[in-house]
Design a protein around this motif. Structure first.
Motif, PDB file in Angstrom:
ATOM      1  N   ARG A  52       0.706  -1.080  -0.055  1.00 17.84           N
ATOM      2  CA  ARG A  52      -0.019   0.190  -0.012  1.00 17.84           C
ATOM      3  C   ARG A  52       0.851   1.325   0.093  1.00 17.84           C
ATOM      4  NH1 ARG A  52      -5.054  -1.093   4.149  1.00 17.84           N
ATOM      5  NH2 ARG A  52      -5.807  -3.192   3.005  1.00 17.84           N
ATOM      6  N   LEU A  53       1.879   1.356   0.746  1.00 18.68           N
ATOM      7  CA  LEU A  53       2.949   2.391   0.866  1.00 18.68           C
ATOM      8  C   LEU A  53       3.498   2.481  -0.563  1.00 18.68           C
ATOM      9  CD1 LEU A  53       4.372   4.399   1.968  1.00 18.68           C
ATOM     10  CD2 LEU A  53       6.357   2.901   2.750  1.00 18.68           C
ATOM     11  N   LEU A  54       3.737   1.572  -1.212  1.00 22.22           N
ATOM     12  CA  LEU A  54       4.487   1.737  -2.498  1.00 22.22           C
ATOM     13  C   LEU A  54       3.654   2.404  -3.494  1.00 22.22           C
ATOM     14  CD1 LEU A  54       6.683  -1.697  -3.010  1.00 22.22           C
ATOM     15  CD2 LEU A  54       7.329   0.755  -2.148  1.00 22.22           C
ATOM     16  N   TRP A  55       2.344   1.856  -3.584  1.00 25.85           N
ATOM     17  CA  TRP A  55       1.141   2.300  -4.371  1.00 25.85           C
ATOM     18  C   TRP A  55       0.972   3.743  -4.194  1.00 25.85           C
ATOM     19  CZ3 TRP A  55      -1.269   0.920  -8.569  1.00 25.85           C
ATOM     20  CH2 TRP A  55      -2.313   1.626  -8.991  1.00 25.85           C
ATOM     21  N   GLN A  56       0.918   4.100  -3.002  1.00 21.20           N
ATOM     22  CA  GLN A  56       1.119   5.552  -2.626  1.00 21.20           C
ATOM     23  C   GLN A  56       2.132   6.256  -3.297  1.00 21.20           C
ATOM     24  OE1 GLN A  56      -0.575   6.718   1.579  1.00 21.20           O
ATOM     25  NE2 GLN A  56       1.621   7.883   1.647  1.00 21.20           N
ATOM     26  N   LEU A  57       3.332   5.915  -2.891  1.00 18.12           N
ATOM     27  CA  LEU A  57       4.339   6.758  -3.603  1.00 18.12           C
ATOM     28  C   LEU A  57       4.312   6.838  -4.971  1.00 18.12           C
ATOM     29  CD1 LEU A  57       7.106   5.014  -1.143  1.00 18.12           C
ATOM     30  CD2 LEU A  57       6.433   7.379  -1.064  1.00 18.12           C
ATOM     31  N   PHE A  58       3.590   5.897  -5.679  1.00 16.42           N
ATOM     32  CA  PHE A  58       3.692   5.883  -7.157  1.00 16.42           C
ATOM     33  C   PHE A  58       2.539   6.672  -7.738  1.00 16.42           C
ATOM     34  CE2 PHE A  58       6.657   2.265  -6.986  1.00 16.42           C
ATOM     35  CZ  PHE A  58       7.907   2.824  -7.855  1.00 16.42           C
ATOM     36  N   THR A  59       1.370   6.667  -6.874  1.00 18.09           N
ATOM     37  CA  THR A  59       0.128   7.227  -7.539  1.00 18.09           C
ATOM     38  C   THR A  59      -0.130   8.483  -6.832  1.00 18.09           C
ATOM     39  OG1 THR A  59      -1.328   5.812  -5.992  1.00 18.09           O
ATOM     40  CG2 THR A  59      -0.626   5.100  -8.018  1.00 18.09           C
ATOM     41  N   GLY A  60       0.165   8.764  -5.571  1.00 20.79           N
ATOM     42  CA  GLY A  60       0.102  10.070  -4.917  1.00 20.79           C
ATOM     43  C   GLY A  60      -0.945   9.762  -3.573  1.00 20.79           C
ATOM     44  N   ASN A  61      -0.757  10.504  -2.318  1.00 22.56           N
ATOM     45  CA  ASN A  61      -1.536  10.508  -1.281  1.00 22.56           C
ATOM     46  C   ASN A  61      -2.815  11.413  -1.498  1.00 22.56           C
ATOM     47  OD1 ASN A  61      -2.363  10.036   1.328  1.00 22.56           O
ATOM     48  ND2 ASN A  61      -0.371  10.389   2.308  1.00 22.56           N
ATOM     49  N   ARG A  62      -3.739  11.091  -2.310  1.00 25.49           N
ATOM     50  CA  ARG A  62      -4.936  11.720  -2.395  1.00 25.49           C
ATOM     51  C   ARG A  62      -5.534  11.765  -1.150  1.00 25.49           C
ATOM     52  NH1 ARG A  62      -3.703   9.384  -7.011  1.00 25.49           N
ATOM     53  NH2 ARG A  62      -4.099  10.491  -9.005  1.00 25.49           N
ATOM     54  N   GLU A  63      -5.767  10.831  -0.336  1.00 27.11           N
ATOM     55  CA  GLU A  63      -6.627  10.809   0.938  1.00 27.11           C
ATOM     56  C   GLU A  63      -6.103  11.951   1.857  1.00 27.11           C
ATOM     57  OE1 GLU A  63      -8.000   7.778   4.202  1.00 27.11           O
ATOM     58  OE2 GLU A  63      -6.790   6.872   2.778  1.00 27.11           O
TER      59      GLU A  63
END
Length: 536
Positions: free
Chosen positions: A352-363
């Protein structure tokens, strides 16, 4: 009614990370410990529970896997340059030398043996504006953040039969007999108490939760004391035991040295007056003064020199600043320091962290826009300027200056990388060369970009965080008196001791030296007590 009397071998005052580390080391050496804290048992771990969990370490497997060749000598060279120790910082410098030599074995290895692990990418923080900070990446973030470190140690601590605990017991003074500290006295909900102990270790934290004391010790280097300062530290960190240590002859030094941050915002759900959150500043945001001018001529860029940022913002009109960016930059770079603001680190969710790093922390960005009073968003610059002016309420913002600052910066970007002639753009290029920073740094793009999403403005203020001065201690964590001799029976560790020697970091930290020194100081105190006991 007479005071309740307790007797113990070693009394540890303060159940934060320093106190936990001290107690755990003592228990593992077969000593009996009474751990006392003014807070409830649920707060065991203290401020470490809320910390991001970064530690400055060298010679680790994580560094080697990232092809970083570091050494204690290189770390010490950087440390001494940044700390700028004064002639009377003898013990602070001795602790710095000890940290450089022993951080891998006494902090990193010790934590790894207890089940604490670290994120594989090493961060490069506090590089210095002119290459005068960390010459190499050294910032290791613990899986589980600060709370993971603290609670891992707490669980192991509570397994020991030799441990006794007294929570919600506030120490009001230290007791002396025949020139030695032999315990303390205080008050709890059940009345007064006294504790007799062979050794007393003070791990009671610093002063930065008490803004009156922050004001009292404020260094004018950072400008006049800012009336709009935010508090990022639990108010119970009030330095009450500093005066009690002085009363028994111990020295307290350098309280004007503090590690505050320049990018504080008001907490949307404050738990105490002036409660703030500390942003990890976006590197690609434009940092502006109250009028809308870009701060310069050298621009402020997050991650290079926190000490300098605090000095410069403390001397601005109004002692606040604006960070201006767009949605695309924000979701890539926006972060808040702390355990609960980084749930994937806290909960050890790597994918989940890697996905957030690549796609952005929209939440996170949506939450900040919706809930944080200092975070504003708008579809165009005139609308955003109007909201900024309304929030500031001081009549200083000039929309034309704001527009000119952004237009000039964007024009420099559009000329292309081969023609970049802006210090912030040069730094962004440098940041993206290091893999750990590339994941957290947006590709260079104009602020007024039609594809960048809504514009965002963040009003930032100085936020009180850590005491870098404190009780003067030698390398055995013994508190020293005015003659430089140990006060018999008395030790100090963690923030109470300026993280070692009354100020191990001098005037400026390399960052990540706070949690780690709580462990180093606490373990040294315990080892000194055990060593002393074995020779008596």
């Amino acid at each position: 009614m007479s005071a309740v009397l307790h007797r113990c071998e070693t009394l540890v005052i303060g159940a934060g990370l320093a106190g936990i580390s001290t107690a755990l080391e003592l228990l593992e050496q077969g000593r009996k410990v009474l751990l006392l804290d003014a807070g409830p048992r649920s707060h065991c771990g203290g401020q470490a529970n809320d910390a991001f969990g970064g530690m400055l370490l060298c010679g680790t497997p994580e560094q080697r896997r990232n092809k970083v060749q570091d050494s204690p000598q290189q770390l010490l060279e950087d440390w001494l340059r940044v700390a700028a120790f004064e002639p009377d910082d003898h013990w602070g410098q001795r602790w710095a030398e000890h940290y450089a030599e022993r951080n891998k074995a006494d902090i990193y290895d010790w934590l790894r043996q207890r089940g604490v692990s670290f994120f594989p990418a090493v961060q490069w923080v506090e590089r210095g504006n002119f290459g005068d900070g960390n010459s190499l990446p050294r910032y290791h973030v613990a899986w589980g953040c600060g709370r993971g470190i603290a609670q891992t140690l707490v669980r192991q601590l509570l397994e020991h039969d030799g441990l006794s605990c007294l929570f919600e017991h506030r120490v009001l003074g230290l007791d002396m007999r025949n020139g030695a500290v032999v315990g303390c006295h205080g008050r709890s909900a059940d009345g007064e108490f006294r504790i007799e102990a062979e050794h007393v270790v003070v791990c009671s934290g610093g002063i930065n939760g008490d803004l009156a004391k922050v004001r009292q010790h404020w260094d004018p280097l950072y400008g006049p004391f800012p009336e709009n300062i935010l508090n990022g530290t639990d108010p119970r960190a009030d330095g009450a035991l500093h005066e009690q240590v002085q009363a028994v002859g111990g020295q307290v030094v350098k309280l004007g040295r503090m590690w505050n941050y320049a990018a504080g915002i008001a907490h949307p759900e404050p738990q105490y007056p002036q409660h703030g959150l500390s942003l990890i500043p976006s590197r690609s945001a434009l940092w502006l003064d109250a009028t809308g001018r870009r701060i310069g001529p050298q621009p402020l860029v997050g991650g290079f020199d926190t000490h300098d940022q605090c000095k410069r913002i403390g001397h601005l009109p109004g002692q606040y600043s604006w960070q201006l960016l767009n949605w695309r930059i924000a979701i890539k770079e926006m972060a808040i320091s702390g355990t609960d603001s980084n749930p994937h680190f806290r909960d050890r969710k790597l994918l989940r962290l890697l996905w957030q790093l690549f796609t952005g922390n929209r939440e996170l960005v949506r939450w900040m826009i919706d809930r944080c009073p200092d975070v504003l968003a708008a579809e165009d610059l005139p609308q955003l300027a109007g909201r900024m002016a309304a929030l500031a309420g001081d009549g200083q913002l000039d929309p034309q200056l704001l527009d000119a600052a952004i237009q000039r910066y964007d024009a420099g970007i559009r000329r292309g990388p081969t023609l970049y002639n802006d210090e912030q753009l040069r730094r962004l290029q440098q940041l993206r060369q290091w893999r750990g920073d590339r994941l957290r740094t947006c590709r260079v793009q104009p602020i007024l970009d039609s594809g960048g999403g809504p514009l965002i403005a963040i009003r930032t203020r100085l936020i009180s965080r850590k005491s870098m001065g404190g009780m003067l201690t030698d390398l055995h964590s013994r508190v020293l008196n005015a003659e430089g001799k140990p006060v018999a029976g008395l030790y100090a560790a963690g923030e109470a001791a300026g993280f070692g020697g009354g100020g191990i970091s001098g005037i400026r930290s390399l960052e990540g030296t706070f949690l780690s020194n709580c462990i180093l100081n606490g373990r040294r105190a315990a080892q000194a007590i055990v060593g002393y006991a074995s020779h008596t």
